[in-house]
Design a protein around this motif. Structure first.
Motif, PDB file in Angstrom:
ATOM      1  N   ASN A  10       0.816  -1.222   0.000  1.00 37.65           N
ATOM      2  CA  ASN A  10       0.000   0.000   0.000  1.00 37.65           C
ATOM      3  C   ASN A  10       0.844   1.263   0.000  1.00 37.65           C
ATOM      4  OD1 ASN A  10      -2.500  -1.210  -0.129  1.00 37.65           O
ATOM      5  ND2 ASN A  10      -2.737  -1.322   2.085  1.00 37.65           N
ATOM      6  N   GLN A  35      -3.006  -6.711  -5.035  1.00 37.00           N
ATOM      7  CA  GLN A  35      -3.044  -5.414  -4.352  1.00 37.00           C
ATOM      8  C   GLN A  35      -2.158  -4.404  -5.076  1.00 37.00           C
ATOM      9  OE1 GLN A  35      -4.993  -4.666  -1.503  1.00 37.00           O
ATOM     10  NE2 GLN A  35      -4.476  -2.609  -2.195  1.00 37.00           N
ATOM     11  N   GLU A  38      -3.947  -3.322  -8.226  1.00 32.52           N
ATOM     12  CA  GLU A  38      -5.080  -2.455  -7.882  1.00 32.52           C
ATOM     13  C   GLU A  38      -4.611  -1.046  -7.534  1.00 32.52           C
ATOM     14  OE1 GLU A  38      -9.039  -2.548  -5.021  1.00 32.52           O
ATOM     15  OE2 GLU A  38      -7.411  -3.935  -4.596  1.00 32.52           O
ATOM     16  N   ASP A  39      -3.458  -0.952  -6.876  1.00 34.73           N
ATOM     17  CA  ASP A  39      -2.905   0.347  -6.478  1.00 34.73           C
ATOM     18  C   ASP A  39      -2.095   1.021  -7.583  1.00 34.73           C
ATOM     19  OD1 ASP A  39      -4.058  -0.077  -4.003  1.00 34.73           O
ATOM     20  OD2 ASP A  39      -2.190  -0.694  -3.041  1.00 34.73           O
ATOM     21  N   ASN A  41       0.897   0.015  -8.708  1.00 34.55           N
ATOM     22  CA  ASN A  41       2.334  -0.063  -8.420  1.00 34.55           C
ATOM     23  C   ASN A  41       3.008  -1.054  -9.371  1.00 34.55           C
ATOM     24  OD1 ASN A  41       2.399   1.773  -6.233  1.00 34.55           O
ATOM     25  ND2 ASN A  41       1.493   0.208  -4.924  1.00 34.55           N
ATOM     26  N   ASN A  66      -9.357   0.610 -11.611  1.00 33.46           N
ATOM     27  CA  ASN A  66      -8.797   1.845 -11.054  1.00 33.46           C
ATOM     28  C   ASN A  66      -8.087   2.694 -12.110  1.00 33.46           C
ATOM     29  OD1 ASN A  66      -9.735   1.630  -8.431  1.00 33.46           O
ATOM     30  ND2 ASN A  66      -8.093   0.250  -7.859  1.00 33.46           N
TER      31      ASN A  66
END
Length: 184
Positions: A10, A35, A38-39, A41, A66
């Protein structure tokens, strides 16, 4: 996924991800890659991929939802899995037109007519306009499109649809707009 790894993902801290990954190898790599995607990165997605992390099947969908087109494109070239029609749907629903267009043009998953309804329901007229102008969905029920748009209070989108799509506006759309306090 451990809280420690989740925090590192995160925060976008690749060094932290590497350290934790080496300790636990693949115990939670599946969740970590999803994750990171989704972020948005990409550096973490690439590192995890290069070190054997397995995508559980939702990473590309989450990136698309996203609007992380760079992650979607990288995964398309390097993994080519972890995507369903839900990826394009989520991109449309959240108004990520460039991601939606790219997925429509480059992926083999069927892009559902539900995508345009979701975009209209959330007031993303740019997605609706592109779909209409490109005759993407011959099966659009224009009455539903108008109703979803009006019921959620997206009057600018409703006006565009009424001006640009062959439709007689159903009374139900205005009733829903009024019922939901969207008319001033």
């Amino acid at each position: 996924m451990s809280a420690e790894l989740l925090d590192a993902v995160n925060d976008g801290k690749l060094d932290g991800v590497i350290s934790i990954f080496k300790k636990h190898v693949s115990d939670f790599a599946c969740s970590a890659i999803e994750q990171a995607a989704e972020d948005g990165n990409l550096d973490i997605v690439i590192w995890l991929h290069e070190h054997g992390a397995i995508d559980c099947g939702e990473a590309m969908n989450k990136a698309a939802g996203n609007g992380h087109l760079n992650v979607v494109q990288w995964m398309h070239v390097n993994k080519n899995k972890g995507c369903t029609s839900n990826g394009a749907f989520m991109a449309a629903k959240n108004g990520h037109l460039e991601t939606f267009k790219w997925m429509h043009e480059n992926r083999h998953e069927e892009v559902s007519v539900l995508s345009v309804y979701a975009a209209a329901s959330n007031g993303h007229i740019n997605v609706v306009e592109w779909c209409v102008n490109n005759e993407l969905f011959d099966g659009i029920d224009v009455t539903d499109l108008v109703n979803y748009t009006a019921a959620n209070g997206h009057l600018d989108a409703l006006i565009w649809i009424l001006k640009n799509v062959d439709v007689s506006c159903p009374q139900h759309a205005f009733i829903e707009a009024i019922r939901n306090n969207h008319v001033k």
